[in-house]
Design an enzyme around this catalytic site. Structure first.
Site, short mmCIF file in Angstrom:
data_model
loop_
_atom_site.label_atom_id
_atom_site.label_comp_id
_atom_site.label_asym_id
_atom_site.label_seq_id
_atom_site.Cartn_x
_atom_site.Cartn_y
_atom_site.Cartn_z
N GLY A 109 -31.42 -29.62 2.52
CA GLY A 109 -32.72 -29.14 2.96
C GLY A 109 -32.58 -27.86 3.74
N HIS A 114 -38.22 -28.55 11.90
CA HIS A 114 -37.81 -27.14 12.02
C HIS A 114 -39.04 -26.23 12.10
CE1 HIS A 114 -33.48 -26.81 11.69
NE2 HIS A 114 -33.43 -27.62 10.65
N CYS A 124 -27.11 -30.34 10.17
CA CYS A 124 -28.05 -29.25 10.00
C CYS A 124 -27.27 -27.98 9.68
CB CYS A 124 -28.86 -29.06 11.28
SG CYS A 124 -30.09 -27.74 11.17
N LEU A 125 -27.76 -27.20 8.72
CA LEU A 125 -27.05 -25.97 8.35
C LEU A 125 -27.04 -24.97 9.50
CD1 LEU A 125 -28.31 -25.49 4.66
CD2 LEU A 125 -26.07 -26.32 5.44
N GLN A 149 -34.95 -21.10 9.49
CA GLN A 149 -33.48 -21.05 9.50
C GLN A 149 -32.94 -19.76 8.89
OE1 GLN A 149 -33.11 -25.29 7.83
NE2 GLN A 149 -31.29 -25.09 9.12
N HIS A 157 -36.87 -34.08 9.09
CA HIS A 157 -35.96 -33.13 9.74
C HIS A 157 -36.44 -31.70 9.48
CE1 HIS A 157 -31.62 -31.69 10.56
NE2 HIS A 157 -32.24 -30.63 10.07
N GLU A 158 -36.81 -31.42 8.22
CA GLU A 158 -37.22 -30.05 7.86
C GLU A 158 -38.58 -29.70 8.45
OE1 GLU A 158 -34.91 -28.26 6.82
OE2 GLU A 158 -33.58 -29.87 6.19
NI NI Z 1 -31.73 -28.58 9.89
#
Ligand code: NI
Length: 171
Positions: A45, A138, A92-93, A50, A134-135
């Site tokens: 995701g 963000h 998380c990226l 991000q 989660h997304e």
């Molecule tokens: Ni994340």
């Protein structure tokens, strides 16, 4: 085009993103870049902030084996959450190599605008439910580490600050 992913801590990861007013070629290009960046990372995701774009756009694909199922969700909103909760070890990226268990509703009903300009609605369960929540977090400036205790959160943040210093030096 693969975009570079912001690493926590970054003020842009703490902001509430703006809704997308209409589906334009620019939004479609953004979504395609986000999918390319997510698959390249690799991740399941990615949310627009991000990559430093403060718009309510997220992409995801939680299929591990089998043909890919890329999804693009614009202006997504959780319209129902189950009382049942599920715990997943999240990553998380924007917080590379750090994982922690987070408890969230096990199922959620989400409504969003697709790239086709049409409103969609779907009930997510399992990993998809965790990922979509989660997304969406963000898009509201929230990270999974915000669910952890302050000590754990600070420890991870310090590690990320160190990582960013190291990366800055090696450029
Ligand atoms: Ni994340």
């Amino acid at each position: 085009m693969i975009r570079s992913i912001l690493i926590h801590p970054d003020p842009r990861l703490k902001k509430v993103c703006d809704p997308v007013a209409e589906i334009t070629a620019e939004v479609t290009a953004l979504a395609n870049d986000m999918l390319e960046t997510m698959y390249d990372a690799p991740g399941i995701g990615l949310a627009a902030p991000q990559i430093g774009v403060m718009k309510r756009v997220l992409v995801m694909d939680c299929i591990k084996d089998g043909p890919p199922e890329p999804m693009v969700l614009i202006n997504p909103a959780v319209i129902w959450s189950s009382e049942d909760v599920a715990t997943y070890e999240e990553g998380c990226l924007s917080i590379p190599d750090q994982y922690a268990e987070v408890k969230r509703p096990a199922e959620v009903q989400v409504r969003w605008l697709g790239l086709d300009g049409v409103e969609h609605e779907r009930q997510f369960a399992g990993l998809w439910a965790t990922c979509v929540q989660h997304e969406i977090d963000h898009l509201d400036g929230k990270l999974f580490i915000d669910y952890l205790g302050p000590l754990k959160r600070q420890m991870i943040t310090r590690k990320m600050e160190k990582l960013k210093r190291e990366r800055a030096r090696s450029v």
